[in-house]
Write a protein that holds these residues in place. Sequence first.
Motif, short mmCIF file in Angstrom:
data_model
loop_
_atom_site.label_atom_id
_atom_site.label_comp_id
_atom_site.label_asym_id
_atom_site.label_seq_id
_atom_site.Cartn_x
_atom_site.Cartn_y
_atom_site.Cartn_z
N ILE A 1 -86.04 44.74 25.20
CA ILE A 1 -85.76 46.17 24.84
C ILE A 1 -83.99 46.26 24.58
CG2 ILE A 1 -84.99 47.90 26.57
CD1 ILE A 1 -86.78 46.39 28.30
N SER A 2 -83.25 45.37 24.82
CA SER A 2 -82.06 45.45 24.22
C SER A 2 -81.76 44.40 22.05
CB SER A 2 -80.56 44.63 24.76
OG SER A 2 -81.36 43.11 24.74
N LYS A 3 -80.88 44.99 21.64
CA LYS A 3 -81.11 44.21 20.20
C LYS A 3 -79.89 42.98 21.29
CE LYS A 3 -80.62 46.01 16.17
NZ LYS A 3 -80.50 47.41 15.42
N VAL A 4 -81.02 42.07 20.79
CA VAL A 4 -80.03 40.38 21.84
C VAL A 4 -79.20 39.81 20.03
CG1 VAL A 4 -81.84 39.96 23.74
CG2 VAL A 4 -83.12 39.81 21.37
N GLU A 5 -79.95 40.35 19.02
CA GLU A 5 -79.32 39.54 18.07
C GLU A 5 -77.73 39.96 17.88
OE1 GLU A 5 -82.32 41.47 17.55
OE2 GLU A 5 -81.99 42.39 16.32
N GLU A 6 -77.54 40.92 18.46
CA GLU A 6 -76.23 41.70 18.29
C GLU A 6 -75.34 41.23 19.65
OE1 GLU A 6 -76.25 45.80 17.54
OE2 GLU A 6 -76.52 44.99 15.87
N ARG A 7 -75.68 40.49 20.93
CA ARG A 7 -75.08 39.83 22.16
C ARG A 7 -74.53 38.92 22.03
NH1 ARG A 7 -78.94 42.31 26.80
NH2 ARG A 7 -77.60 41.99 28.07
N GLU A 8 -74.52 38.15 23.28
CA GLU A 8 -73.82 37.06 23.24
C GLU A 8 -74.85 35.76 22.17
OE1 GLU A 8 -75.39 38.67 26.48
OE2 GLU A 8 -73.67 39.27 27.62
N ASP A 9 -73.54 34.79 22.11
CA ASP A 9 -74.27 33.94 21.71
C ASP A 9 -75.68 33.02 22.25
OD1 ASP A 9 -72.40 34.13 19.63
OD2 ASP A 9 -70.78 32.38 20.20
N ARG B 1 -77.99 34.17 24.13
CA ARG B 1 -78.81 35.00 23.61
C ARG B 1 -80.03 34.92 22.29
NH1 ARG B 1 -78.97 38.25 28.71
NH2 ARG B 1 -76.71 38.55 29.13
N GLN B 2 -78.90 34.05 21.62
CA GLN B 2 -79.13 33.86 20.09
C GLN B 2 -80.28 33.24 19.81
OE1 GLN B 2 -78.00 36.56 18.44
NE2 GLN B 2 -76.94 37.38 19.91
N VAL B 3 -81.04 31.90 21.08
CA VAL B 3 -81.28 30.80 21.02
C VAL B 3 -83.22 31.97 21.59
CG1 VAL B 3 -82.96 29.04 22.02
CG2 VAL B 3 -80.15 29.12 21.18
N SER B 4 -84.24 31.94 20.64
CA SER B 4 -85.86 31.94 21.50
C SER B 4 -86.05 30.90 21.43
CB SER B 4 -86.33 33.28 21.25
OG SER B 4 -87.00 33.94 21.38
N TYR B 5 -86.87 29.80 22.52
CA TYR B 5 -87.68 28.99 22.28
C TYR B 5 -89.07 29.30 22.21
CZ TYR B 5 -84.29 25.37 24.05
OH TYR B 5 -83.02 25.04 24.03
N ILE B 6 -89.12 30.99 22.61
CA ILE B 6 -91.01 30.47 22.34
C ILE B 6 -91.08 31.34 21.65
CG2 ILE B 6 -90.21 33.41 23.25
CD1 ILE B 6 -92.44 33.16 25.14
N ARG B 7 -89.94 32.38 19.84
CA ARG B 7 -90.08 32.71 19.28
C ARG B 7 -91.35 32.03 18.21
NH1 ARG B 7 -84.99 36.27 17.49
NH2 ARG B 7 -85.39 36.90 19.35
N ALA B 8 -91.00 30.49 17.67
CA ALA B 8 -91.70 29.85 17.54
C ALA B 8 -93.02 29.68 17.63
CB ALA B 8 -91.09 28.43 17.80
N ALA B 9 -93.79 30.47 19.18
CA ALA B 9 -95.38 30.60 18.83
C ALA B 9 -95.65 31.81 19.21
CB ALA B 9 -94.97 29.45 20.31
N CYS B 10 -94.58 32.42 18.59
CA CYS B 10 -95.13 33.63 18.68
C CYS B 10 -95.19 35.22 17.13
CB CYS B 10 -94.04 35.15 18.87
SG CYS B 10 -93.55 34.66 20.71
#
Length: 147
Positions: free
Chosen positions: A101-109, A111-120
């Motif tokens: 929902i939020s713009k995670v890329e502009e938030r805390e360090d 929150r810059q890692v997403s493990y699940i992204r590699a499978a999406c």
Amino acid sequence: MKLYIINGPNLNMLGIREPAHYGSCRYEDMVEGICAHCKELGVEVCFYQSNHEGDLVDKIQEAYFEGADGIVINPGAYTHTSIALLDAVKSVSLPTVEVHISKVEEREDFRQVSYIRAACVKTITGHGIKGYSEAVDYLVELLGKDK
Ligand code: DQA
């Protein structure tokens, strides 16, 4: 076409938690809005929210065994920590869209890692709750409207 929309920890607190990041719409109202959108598209939808990592893994596996065509997932804070959710999405091989929902890329360090992204197949961030409907639209397009 059948989609699972899975939400992780604290997303049941939408409308109450940190409105500056997550808006003022309550979880129940968001579910209602997305269900209406799915109905218009003729998409069957199964909504699920849990604060527990293993329950989210179980739900991803259920999506597979119940014959879902795709998954929309907002893993909440487990985005940044959970290899188990990454492995679950890889295990089922269902097209999965990651939503924040939020713009995670502009938030805390942290929150810059997403493990699940590699499978999406796609990630949507910072579009508010509209991001879920956009994820549904993306999967409908990807999977073909006649399914
Ligand atoms: C979130 C972002 C995460 O960093 C956070 O832990 C959440 C919500 C989002 O939707 O923006 O719980 O996934």
